[in-house]
Design a protein around this motif. Structure first.
Motif, short mmCIF file in Angstrom:
data_model
loop_
_atom_site.label_atom_id
_atom_site.label_comp_id
_atom_site.label_asym_id
_atom_site.label_seq_id
_atom_site.Cartn_x
_atom_site.Cartn_y
_atom_site.Cartn_z
N ALA A 1 -31.71 41.24 -24.54
CA ALA A 1 -30.97 40.84 -23.34
C ALA A 1 -30.33 42.05 -22.68
CB ALA A 1 -29.90 39.81 -23.67
N ASP A 2 -30.34 42.07 -21.36
CA ASP A 2 -29.54 43.01 -20.56
C ASP A 2 -28.33 42.23 -20.05
OD1 ASP A 2 -31.37 45.18 -20.78
OD2 ASP A 2 -32.62 44.24 -19.25
N SER A 3 -27.17 42.83 -20.19
CA SER A 3 -25.95 42.08 -19.85
C SER A 3 -25.01 42.94 -19.01
CB SER A 3 -25.23 41.61 -21.12
OG SER A 3 -24.84 42.71 -21.92
N VAL A 4 -24.24 42.26 -18.19
CA VAL A 4 -23.17 42.88 -17.42
C VAL A 4 -21.92 42.04 -17.61
CG1 VAL A 4 -23.88 41.65 -15.32
CG2 VAL A 4 -22.42 43.64 -15.14
N ASP A 5 -20.79 42.72 -17.83
CA ASP A 5 -19.51 42.04 -18.05
C ASP A 5 -18.45 42.67 -17.16
OD1 ASP A 5 -19.44 40.29 -20.84
OD2 ASP A 5 -20.99 41.83 -20.84
N ILE A 6 -17.54 41.84 -16.70
CA ILE A 6 -16.39 42.33 -15.95
C ILE A 6 -15.18 41.50 -16.33
CG2 ILE A 6 -16.84 40.88 -13.92
CD1 ILE A 6 -15.83 43.29 -12.23
N SER A 7 -14.04 42.15 -16.46
CA SER A 7 -12.82 41.46 -16.87
C SER A 7 -11.63 42.09 -16.16
CB SER A 7 -12.64 41.55 -18.39
OG SER A 7 -11.40 41.02 -18.79
N PHE B 1 -19.51 37.09 -17.05
CA PHE B 1 -20.61 37.74 -17.75
C PHE B 1 -21.94 37.20 -17.25
CE2 PHE B 1 -19.96 33.92 -20.22
CZ PHE B 1 -21.24 33.52 -20.60
N TYR B 2 -22.94 38.02 -17.38
CA TYR B 2 -24.30 37.65 -16.98
C TYR B 2 -25.26 38.32 -17.96
CZ TYR B 2 -28.62 37.45 -14.21
OH TYR B 2 -29.91 37.24 -13.79
N LYS B 3 -26.13 37.52 -18.56
CA LYS B 3 -27.13 38.05 -19.48
C LYS B 3 -28.52 37.63 -19.01
CE LYS B 3 -24.08 37.83 -23.55
NZ LYS B 3 -23.96 39.29 -23.79
N TYR B 4 -29.38 38.61 -18.94
CA TYR B 4 -30.79 38.34 -18.65
C TYR B 4 -31.58 38.53 -19.93
CZ TYR B 4 -35.58 38.94 -17.10
OH TYR B 4 -36.94 38.82 -16.96
#
Length: 918
Positions: free
Chosen positions: A689-695, A711-714
């Protein structure tokens, strides 16, 4: 990739704006040893001044908030309120209160964890940073192996960094024990609690009471250069469960209403006995050298007695009698005549021994920090799964028979009205009422005995070097880790046949239940059945009344497997610490993991043909974590990472069944070939998975914060059953009559786990803590903690069944706690909710199957007092109640809540205990 970039922009913009206006609630607990010590020093400073000093639960919350603020990855964590005192009775229950996490109950216990909507298979659990073996059949940790009394804190990494070994795709759980030198003082804590479950003693010989005792000792010697921590916890914990299970709901004719096909209800009594021992020896002769040894041992035994009456109805060949009632396409009331119930007295036992040992050394010289770590972990597990049958006579063609009425109950299951007295040992005898297994055991099997064993072993070596640079790139770290793991599953299965029936030439013998094995009848009142005959099945096995006939079917041999993995991981990481403006800074890390895997499996084709296959591959896992610290109160975090989760062990097995189809003997098309089969795939690759997180986090005070995270996971790939090509060259076969010497092709298809298309999973999390003393000093001691998570997914775990959701995903997860703690008094009430999800449960033959589970809301509460001074100083009293609303666990089929497959009622659990710290 376009959708990945678009979604990343959406999350970055939308989450940042939402962070400015949203406020939620959720626990965030201590993660970092240094931060924990810092908070302890702050508490001492406060004690010297004119401020209120917090302790216990409030202190744990304050420590967690400070740690969360300082970390450069997105992490949730739980700290013990005191030595041997996590906030909940089990680790899984404590973890399940964290934002974005939830638990599934198994036998009434929160046992496995889903992180951000992904099943336990997608996460990894460590002990003191070291990967652990598991007592389960696959990789997922069963958390009740680890006593909560012996764990100092639990860290849950939602974003990885390149130096995190054994990281999971959804997250990584790290169980941490106390480091004695860092703790810094002598301490001895002991506790004892009694417990009682509300459903009473459902089975003869069972109990509804238990106890838990624990002790922890910490000390330092030789001018604080040697530290010792020892802990032990012993538990005898009962569970009583009313279990209803339906075979399913076929239709009456073409397009007719649904009707119950059969039922297998039980009352189940469990007794879990667990002894855990943990120890740590730490040596620090100078400020630049530290070494320690950690050891853990757990002895785990779970004994279960299950008694019930299995009722073959429509699927048992019975006709529904006229006069039944249909409501909205479901038969809710009716009668079956000519029924023969199978009276079941079953016993299950799981015996596990878990060993874990680790050595670590850290040396600083100049700008260099060198770390070495060696660890070993092993599990030995043996199961006994025993079924014994009784009824009115042998075989489906002989009576007496019963007439059974059924009525749908608003609780969500069926109640039955029986005509026979199933508690009469003069009527009910040991036999095979339906003649099941008659093609193998003359007259039919009288029971079944399954005794599988699991062995899991892991050895790991790790080394790293960190060079301090100073400036924007604060340091550079390089390292390598080598892990060797082997796990095997060995089946051992037998049919039970009464020795008297084997000796009977007609094989039509039933045997009265021996008087010395008879017990008081078991009530099935929740089903409407007054009672059933009860006996001790273990005593019958030991008496020799049964012959054990080994099950030599191919499917038994195919269950066996061994999997071996050698994994070499290398990493490089740059740590960032750059001042920005007058009060701000940019911190974080950028790194890369290179993971080389050599995996193989040994098994059997058709249970007797040895197969040994495997695969080698390399994965690159980059990661970046950035924390923009505007001031002491505001932090914006951003993370990018590529992560993996290794396949389930059973998916990697080399074992499979195969058959031949004469009609395709001359075919040269592998998709319609002579050979075909079903089994595992030792070549399957991980989930990627490729993921992007922001908090975004805002801190109001040492005890208060709010945060919003997206969060978003591909998932580049997902593992599901597919037809894959397999070369059957060398396998024995019999050509059809008149055919040539060889088939048209030796290539065939095997239905096995394989990597297919993935999809996306994304979500939003709100969390925070709010002490009421922010509003007025009169409310000091009161506060709330809570969280809410929303998760969506486009992943189809089985493209052949598009309606099936992702296992473990609940769209809505919410947790909340209201607490009071002051002057020794403490009280809190907690609620956790998850919406419907696809659960993994035990199916036919102890196999694991996925079923849709109804959403559930669990309420727990506790109240306590700890003496603050005087001769009783250090003594604490605690009363706890769990599952106070008696929430059942329910699964159902095809979206119809009335078509219940599993209905399990666990009752309430109460605990009363004392603790004392010196």
């Amino acid at each position: 990739m376009t959708s990945f970039i678009d979604m990343r922009k959406l999350l970055l913009g939308g989450t940042a704006m939402f962070a400015l206006t949203a406020a939620g609630a959720a626990p965030a607990f201590a993660q970092d040893d240094a931060a924990t010590q810092e908070q302890g020093e702050q508490a001492e400073d406060q004690a010297a001044g004119d401020v209120i000093v917090v302790s216990g639960y409030r202190a744990a919350l304050a420590e967690s908030i400070a740690t969360k603020r300082e970390m450069d990855v997105i992490v949730e964590s739980i700290s013990a309120e005191d030595i041997g005192k996590l906030p909940d009775n089990s680790i899984a229950e404590a973890i399940a209160r964290l934002p974005g996490l939830t638990a599934q109950r198994i036998d009434g216990r929160a046992q496995v964890i889903s992180i951000r909507g992904l099943a336990p298979d997608f996460s990894t659990t460590l002990l003191n940073g070291r990967e652990q073996v598991t007592t389960g059949d696959n990789r997922g940790i069963e958390f009740d192996q680890y006593p909560s009394e012996l764990i100092g804190r639990v860290d849950v990494y939602k974003t990885p960094h390149s130096g995190l070994i054994g990281q999971g795709l959804s997250g990584t759980v790290d169980l941490r024990t106390i480091r004695p030198l860092e703790y810094g003082r002598r301490a001895l804590s002991v506790s004892a609690r009694g417990e009682k479950v509300s459903l009473g003693e459902l089975n003869s010989g069972s109990t509804d009471t238990g106890y838990r005792v624990s002790a922890t000792y910490i000390d330092q010697f030789a001018n604080d250069t040697i530290g010792v921590m020892l802990g032990a916890a012993h538990m005898v914990s009962p569970s009583q469960i009313e279990r209803y299970n339906s075979w399913g709901y076929p239709t009456l004719g073409d397009g007719g209403p649904f009707v119950i096909g059969g039922s297998k209800p039980y009352v189940q009594s469990n007794e879990l006995t667990r002894t855990g021992v943990i120890g740590s020896i730490e040596f620090q002769p100078s400020s630049n050298f530290n070494t320690r040894i950690d050891a853990y041992y757990s002895k785990f035994k779970d004994e279960q007695i299950l008694r019930g009456i299995e009722l073959p109805l429509l699927w048992g060949g019975l006709a529904l009698q006229p006069g039944y009632t249909v409501e909205d396409g479901l038969v809710t009331e009716g009668t079956f005549a000519g029924a023969k119930g199978i009276v079941r007295n079953d016993a299950n036992t799981r015996d596990s021994d878990l060993y874990s040992l680790g050595w670590n050394a850290e040396y600083e010289t100049g700008r260099w920090t060198l770390i070495g770590d060696v660890s070993y972990s092993r599990v030995d597990r043996k199961d006994t799964i025993l079924e014994t049958y009784a009824g009115t006579s042998r075989g489906a063609g002989s009576g007496p028979y019963d007439t059974i009425g059924f009525t749908f109950d608003p609780e969500g299951f069926y109640r039955f009205d029986t005509g026979l007295d199933y508690s009469d040992p003069g009527l009910i005898q040991l036999t095979s009422p339906q003649g099941w297994g008659g093609d193998i055991v003359p007259g039919g099997q009288d029971g079944y005995l399954n005794m599988p064993s699991i062995k899991d072993e892991l050895t790991a070596f790790r080394g790293s070097a960190n060079y301090a640079l100073g400036g924007g790139i604060d340091s550079i770290e390089v390292g390598a880790n080598f892990t060797m793991r082997s796990k095997s599953y060995t089946p051992d299965e037998f049919f039970l046949s009464l020795a008297a029936n084997v000796a009977d030439p007609d094989h039509n013998t039933s045997v009265p239940i021996p008087q010395d094995a008879l017990l008081d009848p078991t009530e099935l009142a929740y089903l409407g059945i007054p009672g059933m005959v009860a006996y001790d099945p273990i005593k019958l096995i030991d008496s020799g009344i049964y012959d054990l006939i080994r099950d030599s079917n191919n499917d038994v041999g195919v269950k066996g497997w061994s999997v071996n993995e050698d994994v070499l991981t290398g990493w490089v990481k740059a740590n960032i610490d750059q001042p920005v403006g007058d009060n701000g800074s940019l911190t974080g890390n950028i790194g890369l993991q290179v993971v080389y895997t050599d995996q193989s499996s040994e098994g059997f084709a058709n249970g007797n043909i040895a197969v040994n296959e495997g695969s080698k591959y390399t994965e690159l896992l980059p990661s970046m974590n950035l924390s923009f610290r505007f001031d002491d109160a505001n932090v914006l975090r951003f993370g990018l990472a590529r992560t993996l989760a290794r396949p389930r062990m059973e998916q990697m097995k080399a074992s499979f069944n195969f058959n031949t189809t004469d009609a395709f003997y001359n075919s040269t098309d592998p998709t319609n070939a002579f050979f075909s089969g079903e089994g595992g795939n030792p070549h399957v690759r991980p989930w990627i998975a490729d993921s992007v997180d922001i908090s975004y986090e805002h801190y109001f005070s040492p005890e208060a914060y709010v945060a919003v995270a997206g969060f978003y996971k591909y998932l580049e790939t997902y593992i599901y059953k597919q037809n894959i090509l397999y070369d059957f060259t060398g396998f024995d076969y019999t050509p059809p009559p008149g055919a040539g010497p060889e088939p048209g092709t030796f290539l065939g298809r095997v239905n096995a786990p394989a990597n297919g298309s993935g999809g996306t999973i994304y979500g939003l999390e709100l969390s925070g803590t709010l002490p009421f003393n922010l509003f007025t000093g009169a409310l000091d001691g009161f506060g709330v903690v809570g969280s809410y998570s929303y998760t969506e997914s486009s992943i189809q775990p089985d493209p052949n069944n598009p309606s099936q959701p992702l296992p473990g995903l609940s769209k809505h997860v919410a947790n909340g706690t209201v607490y009071f703690e002051k002057s020794g008094f403490s009280a809190r009430a907690s609620v956790r909710h998850r919406s419907k999800f696809l659960a993994e449960v035990v199916g036919f033959g102890v196999s694991r199957v996925n079923r849709t589970a109804k959403g559930e809301t669990i309420i727990d509460a506790q109240i306590g007092y700890e003496f603050q001074d005087g001769p009783l100083e250090g003594l604490g009293i605690l009363l706890q109640g769990q599952n106070l609303t008696d929430e059942p666990f329910i699964t159902y089929e095809n979206g119809d809540l009335r078509r219940v497959i599993d209905y399990q009622r666990y009752g309430r659990r109460y605990l009363l205990g004392l603790s004392y710290k010196f």
